[in-house]
Structures are given as structure tokens and as C-alpha cells.
Design a protein around this motif. Sequence first.
Motif, PDB file in Angstrom:
ATOM      1  N   HIS A 170       0.937  -1.185  -0.059  1.00 55.63           N
ATOM      2  CA  HIS A 170       0.132   0.001  -0.029  1.00 55.63           C
ATOM      3  C   HIS A 170       0.925   1.257   0.215  1.00 55.63           C
ATOM      4  O   HIS A 170       1.800   1.117   0.782  1.00 55.63           O
ATOM      5  CB  HIS A 170      -0.943  -0.065   1.256  1.00 55.63           C
ATOM      6  CG  HIS A 170      -1.787   0.917   1.335  1.00 55.63           C
ATOM      7  ND1 HIS A 170      -1.805   2.240   1.194  1.00 55.63           N
ATOM      8  CD2 HIS A 170      -3.341   0.738   1.295  1.00 55.63           C
ATOM      9  CE1 HIS A 170      -2.894   2.970   1.284  1.00 55.63           C
ATOM     10  NE2 HIS A 170      -3.937   2.016   1.008  1.00 55.63           N
ATOM     11  N   LYS A 171       0.476   2.212  -0.527  1.00 56.96           N
ATOM     12  CA  LYS A 171       1.309   3.398  -0.934  1.00 56.96           C
ATOM     13  C   LYS A 171       1.830   4.121   0.449  1.00 56.96           C
ATOM     14  O   LYS A 171       2.911   4.364   0.477  1.00 56.96           O
ATOM     15  CB  LYS A 171       0.581   4.341  -1.792  1.00 56.96           C
ATOM     16  CG  LYS A 171       1.589   5.633  -2.060  1.00 56.96           C
ATOM     17  CD  LYS A 171       0.804   6.731  -2.872  1.00 56.96           C
ATOM     18  CE  LYS A 171       1.667   7.962  -3.172  1.00 56.96           C
ATOM     19  NZ  LYS A 171       0.724   8.953  -4.101  1.00 56.96           N
ATOM     20  N   MET A 172       0.806   4.181   1.325  1.00 56.10           N
ATOM     21  CA  MET A 172       1.170   4.811   2.740  1.00 56.10           C
ATOM     22  C   MET A 172       2.059   3.945   3.446  1.00 56.10           C
ATOM     23  O   MET A 172       3.244   4.549   4.058  1.00 56.10           O
ATOM     24  CB  MET A 172      -0.116   5.118   3.472  1.00 56.10           C
ATOM     25  CG  MET A 172      -0.750   3.858   4.028  1.00 56.10           C
ATOM     26  SD  MET A 172      -1.942   4.407   5.259  1.00 56.10           S
ATOM     27  CE  MET A 172      -2.511   2.713   5.806  1.00 56.10           C
ATOM     28  N   CYS A 173       2.127   2.604   3.435  1.00 53.08           N
ATOM     29  CA  CYS A 173       3.020   1.947   4.017  1.00 53.08           C
ATOM     30  C   CYS A 173       4.516   2.030   3.561  1.00 53.08           C
ATOM     31  O   CYS A 173       5.597   1.881   4.342  1.00 53.08           O
ATOM     32  CB  CYS A 173       2.691   0.429   4.103  1.00 53.08           C
ATOM     33  SG  CYS A 173       1.040   0.093   4.941  1.00 53.08           S
ATOM     34  N   LEU A 223     -11.177   7.691   0.890  1.00 48.60           N
ATOM     35  CA  LEU A 223     -11.481   7.011  -0.624  1.00 48.60           C
ATOM     36  C   LEU A 223      -9.990   7.002  -1.052  1.00 48.60           C
ATOM     37  O   LEU A 223      -9.762   6.063  -1.830  1.00 48.60           O
ATOM     38  CB  LEU A 223     -12.030   8.212  -1.550  1.00 48.60           C
ATOM     39  CG  LEU A 223     -12.119   8.117  -2.791  1.00 48.60           C
ATOM     40  CD1 LEU A 223     -13.075   6.707  -3.398  1.00 48.60           C
ATOM     41  CD2 LEU A 223     -13.015   9.381  -3.407  1.00 48.60           C
ATOM     42  N   GLN A 224      -8.986   7.777  -0.625  1.00 50.21           N
ATOM     43  CA  GLN A 224      -7.850   7.548  -1.115  1.00 50.21           C
ATOM     44  C   GLN A 224      -6.943   6.491  -0.792  1.00 50.21           C
ATOM     45  O   GLN A 224      -6.368   5.891  -1.612  1.00 50.21           O
ATOM     46  CB  GLN A 224      -6.741   9.094  -0.656  1.00 50.21           C
ATOM     47  CG  GLN A 224      -5.424   8.996  -0.789  1.00 50.21           C
ATOM     48  CD  GLN A 224      -4.516   9.957  -0.017  1.00 50.21           C
ATOM     49  OE1 GLN A 224      -4.940  10.672   0.721  1.00 50.21           O
ATOM     50  NE2 GLN A 224      -3.322   9.776  -0.161  1.00 50.21           N
ATOM     51  N   GLN A 225      -7.199   6.107   0.618  1.00 49.56           N
ATOM     52  CA  GLN A 225      -6.541   4.707   0.947  1.00 49.56           C
ATOM     53  C   GLN A 225      -7.199   3.655   0.315  1.00 49.56           C
ATOM     54  O   GLN A 225      -6.736   2.631   0.000  1.00 49.56           O
ATOM     55  CB  GLN A 225      -6.533   4.722   2.442  1.00 49.56           C
ATOM     56  CG  GLN A 225      -5.759   5.638   3.062  1.00 49.56           C
ATOM     57  CD  GLN A 225      -5.536   5.442   4.544  1.00 49.56           C
ATOM     58  OE1 GLN A 225      -6.051   4.527   5.074  1.00 49.56           O
ATOM     59  NE2 GLN A 225      -4.659   6.156   5.162  1.00 49.56           N
ATOM     60  N   CYS A 226      -8.443   3.597   0.207  1.00 52.15           N
ATOM     61  CA  CYS A 226      -9.280   2.599  -0.439  1.00 52.15           C
ATOM     62  C   CYS A 226      -8.780   2.505  -2.124  1.00 52.15           C
ATOM     63  O   CYS A 226      -8.493   1.180  -2.367  1.00 52.15           O
ATOM     64  CB  CYS A 226     -10.674   2.687  -0.528  1.00 52.15           C
ATOM     65  SG  CYS A 226     -11.420   2.518   1.011  1.00 52.15           S
ATOM     66  N   ILE A 227      -8.616   3.376  -2.689  1.00 53.27           N
ATOM     67  CA  ILE A 227      -7.992   3.306  -4.243  1.00 53.27           C
ATOM     68  C   ILE A 227      -6.471   2.742  -4.200  1.00 53.27           C
ATOM     69  O   ILE A 227      -6.086   1.937  -4.907  1.00 53.27           O
ATOM     70  CB  ILE A 227      -8.105   4.798  -4.793  1.00 53.27           C
ATOM     71  CG1 ILE A 227      -9.438   5.080  -5.073  1.00 53.27           C
ATOM     72  CG2 ILE A 227      -7.154   4.798  -5.973  1.00 53.27           C
ATOM     73  CD1 ILE A 227      -9.614   6.806  -5.576  1.00 53.27           C
ATOM     74  N   GLU A 228      -5.757   3.036  -3.079  1.00 56.73           N
ATOM     75  CA  GLU A 228      -4.371   2.777  -3.029  1.00 56.73           C
ATOM     76  C   GLU A 228      -4.545   1.300  -2.776  1.00 56.73           C
ATOM     77  O   GLU A 228      -3.558   0.409  -2.969  1.00 56.73           O
ATOM     78  CB  GLU A 228      -3.539   3.501  -2.048  1.00 56.73           C
ATOM     79  CG  GLU A 228      -3.286   5.009  -2.542  1.00 56.73           C
ATOM     80  CD  GLU A 228      -2.526   5.148  -3.726  1.00 56.73           C
ATOM     81  OE1 GLU A 228      -1.636   4.123  -4.149  1.00 56.73           O
ATOM     82  OE2 GLU A 228      -2.783   5.896  -4.560  1.00 56.73           O
ATOM     83  N   ALA A 229      -5.504   0.714  -1.926  1.00 54.54           N
ATOM     84  CA  ALA A 229      -5.758  -0.627  -1.427  1.00 54.54           C
ATOM     85  C   ALA A 229      -6.049  -1.522  -2.719  1.00 54.54           C
ATOM     86  O   ALA A 229      -5.622  -2.684  -2.791  1.00 54.54           O
ATOM     87  CB  ALA A 229      -6.529  -0.776  -0.415  1.00 54.54           C
ATOM     88  N   ILE A 230      -6.731  -0.977  -3.639  1.00 58.07           N
ATOM     89  CA  ILE A 230      -7.052  -1.708  -4.857  1.00 58.07           C
ATOM     90  C   ILE A 230      -5.687  -2.031  -5.728  1.00 58.07           C
ATOM     91  O   ILE A 230      -5.816  -2.943  -6.184  1.00 58.07           O
ATOM     92  CB  ILE A 230      -8.193  -0.899  -5.394  1.00 58.07           C
ATOM     93  CG1 ILE A 230      -9.553  -0.929  -4.762  1.00 58.07           C
ATOM     94  CG2 ILE A 230      -8.448  -1.526  -7.043  1.00 58.07           C
ATOM     95  CD1 ILE A 230     -10.546  -0.095  -5.109  1.00 58.07           C
ATOM     96  N   TRP A 280      -1.051  -7.138  -0.598  1.00 56.70           N
ATOM     97  CA  TRP A 280      -0.870  -6.523   0.356  1.00 56.70           C
ATOM     98  C   TRP A 280      -2.346  -6.537   1.283  1.00 56.70           C
ATOM     99  O   TRP A 280      -2.637  -6.832   2.358  1.00 56.70           O
ATOM    100  CB  TRP A 280      -0.326  -5.181   0.435  1.00 56.70           C
ATOM    101  CG  TRP A 280      -0.157  -4.398   1.908  1.00 56.70           C
ATOM    102  CD1 TRP A 280       0.794  -4.442   2.608  1.00 56.70           C
ATOM    103  CD2 TRP A 280      -1.271  -3.683   2.495  1.00 56.70           C
ATOM    104  NE1 TRP A 280       0.600  -4.115   3.802  1.00 56.70           N
ATOM    105  CE2 TRP A 280      -0.916  -3.121   3.615  1.00 56.70           C
ATOM    106  CE3 TRP A 280      -2.580  -3.261   2.213  1.00 56.70           C
ATOM    107  CZ2 TRP A 280      -1.653  -2.448   4.703  1.00 56.70           C
ATOM    108  CZ3 TRP A 280      -3.519  -2.460   2.997  1.00 56.70           C
ATOM    109  CH2 TRP A 280      -2.639  -2.080   4.022  1.00 56.70           C
ATOM    110  N   THR A 281      -3.440  -6.052   0.260  1.00 56.00           N
ATOM    111  CA  THR A 281      -4.808  -5.759   1.057  1.00 56.00           C
ATOM    112  C   THR A 281      -5.472  -6.993   1.251  1.00 56.00           C
ATOM    113  O   THR A 281      -5.867  -7.273   2.484  1.00 56.00           O
ATOM    114  CB  THR A 281      -5.776  -5.216  -0.254  1.00 56.00           C
ATOM    115  OG1 THR A 281      -5.081  -3.918  -0.461  1.00 56.00           O
ATOM    116  CG2 THR A 281      -7.054  -4.764   0.227  1.00 56.00           C
ATOM    117  N   TRP A 282      -5.256  -8.295   0.337  1.00 48.95           N
ATOM    118  CA  TRP A 282      -5.653  -9.510   0.938  1.00 48.95           C
ATOM    119  C   TRP A 282      -4.939  -9.819   2.106  1.00 48.95           C
ATOM    120  O   TRP A 282      -5.731 -10.327   3.015  1.00 48.95           O
ATOM    121  CB  TRP A 282      -5.577 -10.519  -0.207  1.00 48.95           C
ATOM    122  CG  TRP A 282      -6.134 -11.716   0.080  1.00 48.95           C
ATOM    123  CD1 TRP A 282      -5.484 -13.079   0.902  1.00 48.95           C
ATOM    124  CD2 TRP A 282      -7.507 -12.237   0.219  1.00 48.95           C
ATOM    125  NE1 TRP A 282      -6.407 -14.032   1.124  1.00 48.95           N
ATOM    126  CE2 TRP A 282      -7.558 -13.576   0.631  1.00 48.95           C
ATOM    127  CE3 TRP A 282      -8.461 -11.644  -0.383  1.00 48.95           C
ATOM    128  CZ2 TRP A 282      -8.914 -14.083   0.630  1.00 48.95           C
ATOM    129  CZ3 TRP A 282      -9.801 -12.037  -0.325  1.00 48.95           C
ATOM    130  CH2 TRP A 282      -9.832 -13.379  -0.003  1.00 48.95           C
TER     131      TRP A 282
END
Length: 431
Positions: free
Chosen positions: A50-53, A215-222, A227-229
Amino acid sequence: MLTPHDLKIHKLLRLFSPLVRPIVNIPARRRLRKAVNIADLRLCAESRLHKMCFGYLDSGGDDEITIRRNKDAYTQLEMHFKVLSGLSPPLDLSTTIFGSKVDIPFFASPTAGNKMFHMDGESAVATASKVNNSVYCLSSLATTSVDDIAKILTPEHPKLFQVYVWKDRDILRDILGKAKAGGIQTMALTVDFSWYGNRERDIRNNFTIPPSYSLQQCIEAIKAPAWTWDFLSNPPYNYALLDKDVPADSLASFVNSQLYPQFSWEDAKWLCEEWTHGPKAIKGICRPEDAVKALECGFTTIWVSNHGGRQLDTSPATIDVLPAIRKAVGPNVEVIHDGGIQRGTDIAKAIALGADGVAIGKPYLYGLAAGGTPGVLRTFDILRIELDRAMGLLGCGTIEELKKEGPELIKRREMSLRDCQGARYSKAGMI
């Protein structure tokens, strides 16, 4: 706001992990197989996280000048190699660190919240330490318990526990007690984290633990399905040595409440008196005077570090201050070095200039983020092979020989723009 973990969705998703997890990790495994150096592992980590991580892992304080200095300083050190040394590969990379015999002179530095990057977390690092017979370090902000680490490492395996300059002495006593009960032999006090550094990438990325589901974090999670799974199909991680019932999203408030700028040399002396059954390291030294004062307080090991460039920006590169600190404490005091390590040649230079051992942080976290346990093992393999090759080409067959002859083999030169090019700089930016 109810989160997926509040709704226990991870329990349902976990049923499908044996099928889904291998599929979403196919690109990550392919990238990991192609990685040939630490710069490659960084790109692998960026692609999976994820981008923030990734921003949290990769960033430094303010303008990130110290991160660049830490790395660029090695390019100013030339290796004046000997020839016809009669060496036979593989070389003997064994040495003694924290009073224990180890097979390699470098090890994974203690870092917080490893499960943020991959759910293998600290267990992956412990496995790599076991395979390589290197020192294992556990942060007091670890997301894996001492008991779980003990399932991987034998009681005799060299282990270090790291603590911060916290306000509450009862908390410090409690976690030191857990470390002692878990068979950890060495304690390290991190002293360059009494204030929280200004990490602007975290601000821009709206970094939170766990994600805020904006919304920003959900987009990056996609954009980061592996990582998201991993995150959604596992229980929420916590900081296992503090209180297993306190979720990770309480970290910021806890740290802010416990950071203690008033922590003094008298407090450090008290901590040394609390740890009586093994070596005591002080981590975060950049001045010779502080190194000498630390020995007077009771510390047995000086750890030269600037927190990976994540705290005070424009602080000096650690490799630049290492020789002066070695000179100040003399030849018989153990000195550990970290900061900017990206190559086996960097490790060789640090040992040649006075380090008894070298700690790595970002490199193994890149490996962890890129592919869990196999990624951390890949990090160790890359650096071990590079170090073996560097010492062979330099003409040193053992770590002791490198220490003894190092000052004559490593010479400083003026840096040119050509030095700051190559694998240390990637299409994704500075590493």
C-alpha cells in the motif's frame, strides 16, 4: 466507523486464503525471483505495498537529506585492494557480536510493526536469522510476541531486545521482564527517538495504522491486491509486548504519551542497572563524547546510528563519524554500525573503519514487504554473497583480517556526480 475487522470479515476471507493468496501474490513472487540487489528489492516492495506503508518504510525526516548522505558517503570511500592473497571461496565471515559467535557480521536491526509490511512479520526475520546464524533483534513495538519468537529460535540463539526512552518506568520494567523471561541476552536502548521526526511523506499519504478507509486509501488498497488481501484476511495485528488487547491503531497515541524528551543520562544509568544479565547497547550515538559518556553509564556496546535518517535531518552520515567514535572508545569496546547499508561493500567498509558488527534496517524490510519470509531470506543472501565477494576482491579472508588491515585498505576521496549514480538510484527515486 465500523471497519472490516470490526465486522469479523477476516474470519470469512481466511477460509478462501489457500486459494486467493497464491493467486494475488503471483506478480510479487515473479518480481522477487528477478531481484539481484537491494535496489531491486526496494522496487519489489513498492510494487506490492500500500502506498502509505511504502512511504512510511522508505521515508526520512524533513527533506530526507540524511538518508541520501548515509548512502552517498560510502561512494566517497575507495577500496584499495590487495592482490594474490591466496584465498579460497567461500570465505570465513564468522565473528563475535554481543558475546555470541555468529556466522555473518551483519544482522537485522530492531524495527517496529513488521506485520504492517507483511503478515509474516517478525517471524520472517527470526527465520532468516536462524538460517544465517545471525543476531536476532526484537523491538519493544514488535507485532510478534517473545513466546512466538522462542518457537523459532533456540534459547542459545543470540537475541537482542530494544527499548525506547519512555516516560513510564513500570512499562519499561515490564517489557524488560518479558525479554528476560524469553531468554533474550542483550538489551539496546534507542536514544535518538525522544522526539518524533517530521516525516512529510506520511503526512502527504495520510498515513494511519490501520488504514482510515478514506477514498484515497481505498483506491491505493485496490492497487495493492496482495498486501490488501494479506491485511483483510488476517486478524488485526497488535503490539504484542505492550498489551495484546490494544490494537495497532493505538500506537500513535501511546507513543506520543510515552515519548520522554526529559530522559537523561541518569535515566540511562538506571536502565543499565535494571539489565544485569547480559550486554547493554546504546543505539543512536553520533558523537565521540556521547560514546565515552555511555560507557561511564554502564553500557557495554556503542551503536552508531542516526535512526536511518528518519529523525534529525542534515545529521551526519554514520560512516563518516564511525572512525572518530572508534578512536574515542578504544579498540576493546564493541561498536555496532548502521545507516545507509545497501551493498556488501558497504558492510566491508564499515567493518574496516571500526565496526564489530553491522545492522541493516530498510534492506530487510524491503525484502519482507516484497515477499514475506522468502524476501527476507533473499535480502540476507544478496548481502552475504556481496560481502564474500567484496572481501575476496579486497584480499581479506576473515573478518578479523578486515578489521586489522581495514584502515590501510579504505581511503577517502572527493565525491563526484558520477558516484551518485547506479543501482542506489532507481527509476522510482532515491533508495
